[in-house]
Design a protein around this motif. Sequence first.
Motif, mmCIF file in Angstrom:
data_model
loop_
_atom_site.group_PDB
_atom_site.id
_atom_site.type_symbol
_atom_site.label_atom_id
_atom_site.label_comp_id
_atom_site.label_asym_id
_atom_site.label_seq_id
_atom_site.Cartn_x
_atom_site.Cartn_y
_atom_site.Cartn_z
ATOM 1 N N THR A 138 0.829 -1.204 0.000
ATOM 2 C CA THR A 138 0.000 0.000 0.000
ATOM 3 C C THR A 138 0.862 1.252 0.000
ATOM 4 O O THR A 138 0.619 2.187 -0.769
ATOM 5 C CB THR A 138 -0.942 0.009 1.221
ATOM 6 N N SER A 172 -6.937 0.268 3.689
ATOM 7 C CA SER A 172 -5.851 -0.046 4.625
ATOM 8 C C SER A 172 -6.349 0.020 6.057
ATOM 9 O O SER A 172 -7.208 0.821 6.396
ATOM 10 C CB SER A 172 -4.715 0.942 4.476
ATOM 11 N N HIS A 173 -5.749 -0.821 6.900
ATOM 12 C CA HIS A 173 -6.132 -0.817 8.310
ATOM 13 C C HIS A 173 -5.064 -0.101 9.107
ATOM 14 O O HIS A 173 -3.938 -0.287 8.991
ATOM 15 C CB HIS A 173 -6.324 -2.234 8.826
#
Length: 108
Positions: free
Chosen positions: A60, A107-108
């Motif tokens: 990412t 995204s976390h």
Amino acid sequence: MNWILLIIAGLFEIGFATCLGKAKNATGLTSTYWYGGFLICLAISMTLLIKASQSLPIGTAYAVWTGIGAVGSVLVGIFLFKDPVDFWRLFFITTLIISLIGLKLASH
């Protein structure tokens, strides 16, 4: 905080691409200054990318970093280097921006 570092890293990627474009058209000492700017922007961009990727997924982070650089470099090319503007260029830049936003949201 790491997203901010990643965005700043992407801005410095735009900086090193811009410096390369300017160095291409320069001669003598001016060319040397542009290449120096390239090296400085490259070092800062890579350092910030490394820092951001310590807590963000590398896939990412790298995709967002290159995406910011790609979009920014195209815009710099259009506004500074008078690159052509047409529907398809703007269309694909828009889809790239949407993809970057999607990566951020996923995204976390």
